[in-house]
Write a protein that holds these residues in place. Structure first.
Motif, short mmCIF file in Angstrom:
data_model
loop_
_atom_site.label_atom_id
_atom_site.label_comp_id
_atom_site.label_asym_id
_atom_site.label_seq_id
_atom_site.Cartn_x
_atom_site.Cartn_y
_atom_site.Cartn_z
N GLY C 301 -32.83 12.87 -40.63
CA GLY C 301 -31.72 12.69 -39.71
C GLY C 301 -30.83 13.90 -39.56
O GLY C 301 -29.63 13.78 -39.35
N LEU C 302 -31.39 15.08 -39.69
CA LEU C 302 -30.57 16.29 -39.69
C LEU C 302 -30.52 17.00 -38.33
O LEU C 302 -29.95 18.06 -38.24
N TRP C 303 -31.14 16.41 -37.30
CA TRP C 303 -31.11 17.13 -36.02
C TRP C 303 -29.71 17.08 -35.40
O TRP C 303 -28.88 16.23 -35.76
N ASP C 304 -29.46 17.97 -34.49
CA ASP C 304 -28.13 18.06 -33.87
C ASP C 304 -28.02 17.03 -32.75
O ASP C 304 -28.62 17.17 -31.68
N ARG C 305 -27.26 16.00 -32.99
CA ARG C 305 -27.19 14.90 -32.03
C ARG C 305 -26.46 15.28 -30.76
O ARG C 305 -26.75 14.78 -29.70
N PHE C 307 -26.67 18.04 -29.15
CA PHE C 307 -27.56 18.76 -28.25
C PHE C 307 -28.81 17.95 -27.93
O PHE C 307 -29.24 17.87 -26.79
N VAL C 308 -29.37 17.32 -28.95
CA VAL C 308 -30.67 16.66 -28.77
C VAL C 308 -30.53 15.24 -28.25
O VAL C 308 -31.29 14.79 -27.39
N GLY C 309 -29.57 14.54 -28.79
CA GLY C 309 -29.46 13.12 -28.45
C GLY C 309 -29.74 12.29 -29.68
O GLY C 309 -29.80 12.80 -30.80
N ASP C 310 -29.95 10.98 -29.49
CA ASP C 310 -30.13 10.10 -30.65
C ASP C 310 -30.78 8.80 -30.20
O ASP C 310 -30.87 8.51 -29.01
N PHE C 311 -31.19 8.00 -31.16
CA PHE C 311 -31.64 6.64 -30.87
C PHE C 311 -30.45 5.84 -30.35
O PHE C 311 -29.31 6.10 -30.71
N ASP C 312 -30.72 4.90 -29.53
CA ASP C 312 -29.59 4.10 -29.04
C ASP C 312 -29.07 3.17 -30.13
O ASP C 312 -27.97 2.65 -30.06
N ASP C 313 -29.86 2.98 -31.17
CA ASP C 313 -29.43 2.16 -32.30
C ASP C 313 -29.51 3.02 -33.55
O ASP C 313 -30.58 3.48 -33.93
N PRO C 314 -28.39 3.23 -34.21
CA PRO C 314 -28.39 4.17 -35.36
C PRO C 314 -29.29 3.70 -36.50
O PRO C 314 -29.62 4.49 -37.37
N SER C 315 -29.71 2.48 -36.52
CA SER C 315 -30.58 2.05 -37.61
C SER C 315 -32.01 2.49 -37.39
O SER C 315 -32.83 2.46 -38.31
N LEU C 316 -32.34 2.94 -36.20
CA LEU C 316 -33.70 3.43 -35.95
C LEU C 316 -33.85 4.81 -36.54
O LEU C 316 -32.93 5.63 -36.47
N ALA C 327 -38.73 4.99 -25.67
CA ALA C 327 -37.64 4.56 -24.79
C ALA C 327 -36.31 4.42 -25.53
O ALA C 327 -35.24 4.47 -24.91
N ARG C 328 -36.38 4.24 -26.84
CA ARG C 328 -35.14 4.02 -27.58
C ARG C 328 -34.43 5.32 -27.92
O ARG C 328 -33.31 5.30 -28.42
N PHE C 329 -35.11 6.45 -27.69
CA PHE C 329 -34.46 7.71 -28.03
C PHE C 329 -33.88 8.32 -26.77
O PHE C 329 -34.58 8.63 -25.83
N LYS C 330 -32.54 8.48 -26.77
CA LYS C 330 -31.85 8.98 -25.58
C LYS C 330 -31.63 10.47 -25.73
O LYS C 330 -30.78 10.92 -26.52
#
Lengths: 427, 251, 837
Positions: C301-305, C307-316, C327-330
């Motif tokens: 979980g170290l990527w830059d959110r 710039f990159v984005g994130d899962f729509d649900d932090p538990s993913l 589809a869940r990664f925005k």
């Protein structure tokens, strides 16, 4: 044996040459020069060879120095700075000092049995010093500049400055001493004073030459007062070996051709004992130096490990020192001429190697060159440097032959124990 | 008088040899005549090998062993602390080269270390200079060992004497980024890209060099020999000072 | 042959003056008065410092820029009494800042090189060969140019102008190789500027083009970078801009937050040694390590959110081996991350990478964590990682790390790309001078080097193919080749093939030095060296803001030589028809420069340069800052006061990241178009082609040891071989001062009976050379390293010196194998065997 009068003054020497020139004409004079006189002597056997060696070597060296310069040497800033030329100079300088010490046995310390070789020793001391200085002058960048730059600089901190001073004093004293001996002045107060002064001068000179190396704290293979002592004592050995060889040479390796006192000295017990003692002292110094060097972990002493692996080291030690040592101790061998000759030659060869291995060996560990010098320095003398060795030996031998022909080098003060004054002839 | 000294920050030095080349250019040196050099050592074993390096100018020692041994006083220490050579007094005996613990001295007459013809033969001089390259720098001062030297003498780094001796009186640090001081700064200091070299007055307590030495634990090479160099090293990660003066030879 | 060409001035070693000097007769009496104090050696020499004032008045300083690498550092050239004697970095030049690398100080040696050519020459020996003396005779420029024009006009008359090609190397600026584009248009050849870049570093440019839309080298903000990760680039030896790298190194390592550095390379060079961590990796496997790093960054979980984005649900989360729901990664500014994970990354664990790279999984994971959590950070790579058959995919994996961690266009990160300089256009339009022949569609012939053809659709250049193409008569038989700043007969892979290829073609060489090409030349039109030239150029990518520089001649040309740009113009003038008119109107390169500098009037540089004269006086024009910035996932543009203007996505696509999607593409759109080509060349299934992925390298040559030929800090890239000053310090890490040594590990050496210093033979199916071995711990047991400077058989008396090692070019054992996408020669990929001689 032929009786020949020794010219006794400079005037007589000049007259002798002038007469020869007049009598024989230029061509004849030249022929006489080549054969070293009308009648063959022992000296004439090595005269021509040594003159050729000196002349050819010198011509080669001068040619190289004029057209190539000192880069004809294999010394380098990244590697070994002082090479075969310097070790040859040290070799001859220490032989000279040693010969003076041997002469002093008779003239200063009163060991009368050594008097028959004293005059020869002094003469040889002069010419070996001249040979050494000649080699050094050819190695230096600007030799003649020394004449004014050293006196005006007066760098009293420099061991080399003092080395130069003392060797100059030494040379002057030697020349005076020889002149006195030539004039058969053996006993005057002046003669004694000069003798003592001369002995002190060579102690100081050879000691100072040692300090040239021994003062160098950054060169652990040389560093320490021991180097001074080492040079002084091993000089005495060189002197002893040199006089043995040269005396035998002068008499065609025939003891019966020698004058009485000289023959007695050569056949007696003292000569080999002195010789063996000196070899023994040198061996002790040699071994202790290498022991310390090999044993110690100090940075910079790795050169000792390298030296021990070279064939030259073992030739020097076993063949050049240990063997002669035992030869001179063995009663069967020590008094015979051949073993003495062989031992003396071997020692002279060993000490030549010794000076080389001391000087060059001490520079094998490079000073902060890192991987520019990968492991130890590599050095092999160039042809020019070998030729310089030829210049040194050729010059010394040639001058010796000339002196042997011109002077009565076996002259000694009258033997006060036997009533007869000895008028000695040269063969 | 200033007591000029140098500080070299080994944390910054990249071992590129720009200092060596700049010195050679500024002082019209022969190839391989590295008055300034960068010395490399390798220690350790793969995969934990270490490459160590440090720039090595002349140390211009406080107690120079080279000055002490010179029989003609050709090599001397001047009043602003540089150890210099008078090429009109040098007899080429090379004792100073023997006596220098840092190996910084060079003799003119030796076989080239590079391959190919001797560059001195390609650009010979018609006079007493040992050679005459087309890129020869204009400054010359044989009394201070500056310029193309004559044959058969020893030469070495002068701390760019011809540059620093014209610095305005009272200058404390010679900073090459100061346009007024740049032409007076030694070439190696001018060109050092990572800015690893500093040059200043060691006798002035406020000088940058003194501060660097104090703040970053400046050390001298081979201090146990007592020559007291005026070049200090700020040891760091990039290069570092080796334990010994030579790589361990395989004997 | 060499001796007769290199006359040595007769020596007068013992002149009268020297003899007198030796005997001390001319030595003056030295200040005796000062020698009074006996026991101290703190001497004061009473002499004042030599008065350099008189010479300083005669010293002229002119501006120029260095030639010894692409960085183009601004230099001050010192000339006294007509002699150039010193070069220093220009103080107020933003690239050099008064500093230089070692190569910058070689200029005067290159100017006065003893073997420089004195003027145009033509060959009289019809035989060509490595050991054939061309038997050149000097001719005038008029004669020479008429010969060229004669050939070119003859070809054009026959409709065969495509059979003339110009091969170029380090050419810079519009008045230099820039002229060749118009020349080609007017003359009617597609081969007007066949560049060397495929033998240089094309792979990294293509990677950037794929992923961020810029077919260029990147600009970095090292001075503010807190973590530097280097894959296969000699950051402290040769990576450009080298001088600036070192300046920034000094800042990085001593700034308040000391920059942490990890270097991944195949041997221990100064860069790796100066780093905080050196990882010696198996050649060609850098991509595997980068993929594993990306894997760790995602799984932890170290990527830059921002710039990159994130899962729509932090538990993913990204779980090793498990697919994610795309589809869940925005995604914000990247494209294809989740797909990439599914298709490639999910199985690329550190343990997997360790098996391929021989770098431990622990180290890979540690570097990944450090890189992702230390901001800002830079991951860079160059030929070490990319000059392999898998080079572009390796590079993509590495470059992806910059995107994953949000360091693209960021302060202290990969700052951006080079902005162009506002040169004024010429008042003369080339289109006005195109005749019917030039405009004819028949002129659209395929290029000689095969670039941009079906064989090499994505390659910018393919110079390494020219030799073998010519031998095959493909795509057509050539008539005349002109070489400028390039010598593939030495520097090209499988270089000996060129010796055959150059037999039957008319060769024009423009090098001022007698190099390998010269040996095969029919006509020599020697160039001015850079210190004799007036020339302009744009900067190598540095920090993104525009910089341009000018060369003012420091001296008149020493010999009868001509600046290449002017040679092209003079040839052009002699071509029949409107082309000749065009060039007559142009006149010369100085006219062009004056016209172009008019662009500075409206956009003066930060240093006040606003015209030709001030440009010559200062040497450089530049305008800071770089106008784009990405910060926390927002793109800004400089508005004159600050980075205040927020850019909309379509503006970002237009101005900052011109990829098909306008985003940082982890799924590369362009590769989707070329998926068939990728499958054909690399065996990758089309649906996988667009993603950074592990592709096993295919190594050229044969044998059991990897063969690497790096550049060293002192190496002036082929032009230093005849400079003894360069040879004297060429390989300092190994003590190479006359030769370069082959670095070989003790295990590898021992197994082959090789001891340190032994002469060894390097050989494979391509050829063989001999070199001296250096047994060292600085290289891997499976890798041998030989720097590429020596081995010349031409270039001058020092370059060709007998007994200097190696006996031949490293290229004689380098297979002509190219990375299929960029066309980059796989220089660092070959295998060899090494044996003791």
């Amino acid at each position: 044996m032929e009786h020949r009068t020794e010219p006794k003054t400079f005037g007589e020497v000049f007259t002798l040459f002038a007469t020869l020139w007049r009598e024989n004409g230029p061509l004849g004079f030249a022929r006489l020069a080549i054969t070293l006189g009308k009648t063959p002597t022992a000296a004439s056997r090595w005269w021509l060879g040594s003159v050729m060696l000196a002349a050819l070597s010198l011509l080669f060296v001068l040619y190289q120095l004029v057209f190539v310069g000192h880069s004809s040497f294999n010394t380098s800033s990244d590697g070994v700075n002082w090479g075969l030329a310097i070790s040859t100079y040290v070799y001859f300088a220490l032989i000279s000092s040693g010969l003076t010490m041997i002469a002093a046995l008779g003239t200063v310390f009163g060991f009368k049995q050594f008097l028959p070789i004293a005059k020869r020793c002094i003469f040889l001391a002069i010419i070996t010093l001249v040979a050494g200085f000649t080699v050094l002058a050819l190695e230096l960048g600007h030799p003649f500049r020394m004449l004014w730059a050293v006196p005006t600089g007066l760098q009293t901190m420099s061991p080399m400055f003092w080395m130069g001073v003392f060797y100059t004093i030494d040379l002057v004293l030697l020349i005076i001493k020889f002149y006195l001996m030539w004039q058969e002045d053996w006993d005057s107060p002046l003669s004694h004073a000069v003798g003592i002064a001369g002995f002190l001068a060579v102690i100081l000179a050879s000691g100072m030459l040692g300090l040239v190396f021994g003062s160098m704290v950054m060169r652990p293979m040389w560093y320490g007062p021991f180097t001074s002592i080492y040079f002084m004592l091993s000089a005495a050995l060189c002197g002893a070996a040199a006089i043995v060889v040269t005396t035998y040479m002068a008499y065609g390796f025939d003891r019966n051709a020698m004058p009485e006192r000289l023959r007695v000295l050569a056949s007696g017990h003292e000569l080999p004992m002195v010789f063996a003692t000196l070899i023994g002292i040198t061996l002790v110094m040699f071994v202790t130096r290498f022991w310390v060097g090999l044993w110690s972990n100090l940075d910079g002493l790795d050169g000792f490990r390298a030296l021990v692996k070279t064939p030259l080291f073992h030739i020097e030690l076993w063949l050049g020192l240990v063997l002669p040592f035992f030869m001179m101790l063995m009663p069967k061998l020590q008094k015979r001429m051949k073993p003495q000759m062989v031992a003396a030659f071997l020692v002279l060869g060993a000490m030549f190697i010794n000076r080389y291995e001391f000087i060059v060996g001490g520079q094998l560990v490079p000073m902060f060159k890192g991987v520019w010098t990968h492991s130890l320095e590599a050095y092999v003398p160039s042809a020019t440097e070998f030729a310089l060795v030829g210049v040194g030996f050729g010059l010394a031998l040639a001058l010796y032959a000339f002196g042997e022909k011109l002077f009565h080098l076996s002259d000694a003060p009258p033997d006060t124990e036997t009533a007869e004054p000895q008028r000695l002839a040269t063969a | 008088m200033a007591k000029w000294g140098m500080v070299i920050d080994l944390e910054k030095c990249t071992g590129c040899q720009a200092c060596t080349v700049a010195c050679g250019m500024e002082n019209s040196r022969l190839p391989g005549e590295h008055w300034q050099d960068v010395i490399f050592f390798q220690e350790g074993e793969f995969p934990n090998t270490e490459l160590k390096w440090f720039p090595r100018p002349c140390m211009h020692c406080e107690n120079p062993s080279c000055v002490a041994v010179c029989p003609t006083k050709a090599t001397y220490k001047n009043e602003s602390g540089q150890v210099l050579i008078d090429w009109e007094r040098c007899i080429g005996c090379k004792y100073c080269m023997i006596a220098c613990p840092y190996g910084v001295r060079f003799y003119t007459e030796e076989k080239p270390s590079y391959g190919g013809p001797n560059i001195k033969d390609v650009f010979p001089s018609d006079d007493a200079h040992s050679w005459n390259p087309p890129w020869k720098a204009p400054q010359e001062d044989w009394k201070h060992g500056v310029g193309v030297q004559p044959h058969d003498v020893v030469s070495k780094c002068t701390f760019c004497h011809h540059r620093i001796s014209t610095a305005p009186a009272g200058t404390v640090d010679l900073d090459p980024s100061d346009p007024a001081l740049r032409e007076h700064t030694p070439a190696c200091v001018v060109t050092c890209a990572p800015g690893a070299r500093f040059f200043g007055d060691l006798s002035n307590p406020n000088s940058e060099v003194n501060k660097q030495i104090a703040n970053k634990n400046g050390v001298r090479l081979l201090d146990h020999l007592g020559n007291k160099p005026q070049v200090y090293y700020l040891t760091g990660v990039g290069g570092s000072v080796p334990a010994e003066r030579a790589i361990k030879p395989k004997v | 042959m060499t001796e007769q060409n290199f006359p040595v001035r007769p020596k007068v070693p013992l002149s009268r003056r020297r003899f007198l000097q030796t005997t001390g007769a001319t030595a003056g009496v030295v200040g005796v008065a000062s020698q009074t104090n006996l026991m101290t050696f703190d001497k004061v020499h009473a002499q004042p410092a030599a008065a350099s004032a008189s010479t300083q008045a005669a010293t002229v300083v002119t501006k120029s820029f260095c030639h010894q690498c692409p960085a183009r550092c601004g230099i001050d050239v010192y000339t006294t009494h007509g002699r150039v004697h010193a070069i220093y970095g220009t103080l107020d030049n933003p690239l050099s800042n008064g500093k230089l690398c070692p190569k910058g100080h070689y200029g005067q040696y290159l100017l006065y090189d003893a073997d420089r050519l004195k003027g145009p020459m033509k060959r009289t020996n019809p035989k060509k060969g490595r050991h054939e003396d061309p038997k050149f005779v000097p001719i005038t420029w008029d004669e020479a140019l008429d010969i060229v024009a004669g050939r070119l006009n003859a070809l054009r008359d026959k409709g065969e102008s495509h059979r003339f090609a110009t091969l170029t190397g380090r050419g810079w600026g519009y008045t230099d190789v820039g002229l060749l584009t118009e020349f080609g248009k007017l003359y009617g050849t597609p081969n007007y500027n066949l560049g060397h870049s495929s033998m240089c570093s094309d792979a990294s440019e293509l990677v950037k083009h794929f992923m961020d839309g810029h077919h260029a080298y990147s600009a970095y903000d090292y001075a503010h970078c807190n973590y530097l990760l280097v894959f296969g680039a000699g950051f402290l030896e040769s990576f450009r801009p080298y001088n600036a790298n070192m300046q920034n190194w000094g800042k990085m390592r001593t700034k308040a937050a000391k920059t942490k550095v990890t270097v991944v390379d195949v041997h221990l060079n100064t860069t790796a040694s100066a780093a905080d961590r050196a990882l010696l990796i198996k050649p060609g496997t850098d991509g595997a390590m980068a993929l594993a790093m990306a894997h760790v960054i995602l799984t932890e979980g170290l990527w830059d959110r921002d710039f990159v984005g994130d899962f729509d649900d932090p538990s993913l989360k990204f779980v090793p081996g498990q697919l994610v729901d795309v589809a869940r990664f925005k995604e914000k500014w990247t494209l294809g991350l989740a797909e990439w994970w599914n298709v490639e990354l999910k199985d690329r664990t550190p343990a997997w990478a360790a098996g391929i790279t021989t770098v431990s999984a622990k180290d890979i994971a540690a570097v990944a964590r450090e890189f992702a959590t230390t901001k800002p950070a830079v991951a860079l790579f160059e030929r070490g990682a990319s000059a392999h058959t898998n080079g572009v995919y390796n590079g993509m994996a590495i470059h992806a790390l910059n995107g994953l961690t949000g360091n693209m266009f960021a302060k202290g990160g990969l700052r951006g790309y080079q902005t162009k300089t506002a040169w004024a256009p010429l008042p003369i339009k080339v289109d006005d001078y195109l005749d019917d022949y030039a405009k004819s569609p028949d002129r659209k012939k395929p290029r000689l080097d095969g670039a941009k053809t079906k064989k090499w659709p994505l390659a910018k250049n393919m110079m390494q193919e020219i030799g073998i193409n010519m031998l095959a008569g493909e795509p057509y038989k050539m008539d005349t080749l002109m070489f400028y700043m390039t010598g593939p007969v030495f520097s090209g892979p499988d270089s000996t093939k060129w010796e055959q290829a150059l037999q039957d073609v008319y060769v024009i060489d423009t090098s001022p030095y007698p190099g390998e090409t010269n040996r095969f030349a029919d006509l020599v039109l020697p160039d001015n060296t850079y210190l004799e030239r007036l020339q302009i150029a744009d900067t190598y990518p540095y920090e993104g803001y525009p910089i341009s520089m000018i060369r003012v001649p420091a001296v008149k040309p020493l010999y009868d030589t001509k600046t290449f740009g002017d040679t092209v113009i003079e040839i052009g003038k002699r071509i029949k028809g409107p082309m000749g008119e065009y060039y007559k109107k142009i006149g010369n390169t100085e006219n062009i420069i004056r016209w172009m500098c008019e662009g500075f009037r409206d956009k003066p540089g930060d240093n006040g340069v606003n015209d030709f004269e001030s440009f010559k006086a200062k040497g450089v024009w530049y305008r800071k800052p770089y106008i784009y910035l990405q910060q926390r996932g927002v793109f800004y543009e400089w508005d004159g006061q600050g980075y205040n203007t927020v850019l909309k996505p379509e503006e970002v696509k237009a101005k900052v990241m011109p990829t098909p999607s306008g985003r940082f593409e982890l799924k590369v759109g362009e590769l989707e178009h070329h998926a068939d080509y990728v499958q054909q060349r690399l065996g990758i299934p089309p649906e996988k082609a667009p993603f950074p992925q592990w592709v096993a390298p295919r190594h050229g040559g044969d044998g059991d040891l990897h063969f690497i030929s790096p550049k060293l800090a002192g190496q002036a890239e082929g032009r230093g071989a005849n400079l003894p000053h360069v040879s004297a310090l060429i390989q300092p890490t190994q003590g190479g001062k006359r030769n370069v040594f082959l670095e070989i590990h003790p295990e590898a050496a021992g197994a082959r009976g090789i001891r340190d210093g032994d002469r060894v033979r390097i050989k494979n199916k391509v050829g063989q050379i001999e070199v001296q071995a250096r047994v060292t711990h600085t290289t891997r047991p499976d890798t041998v390293v030989l720097p590429m400077i020596h081995g010349h058989w031409a270039q001058g008396r020092w370059a060709e010196a007998q007994g200097r090692m190696p006996t031949g070019s490293t290229n004689e054992v380098t297979e002509n194998l190219s990375e299929p996408l960029s066309g980059l020669v796989c220089y660092h990929s070959g295998m060899v065997s090494v044996e003791r001689i």
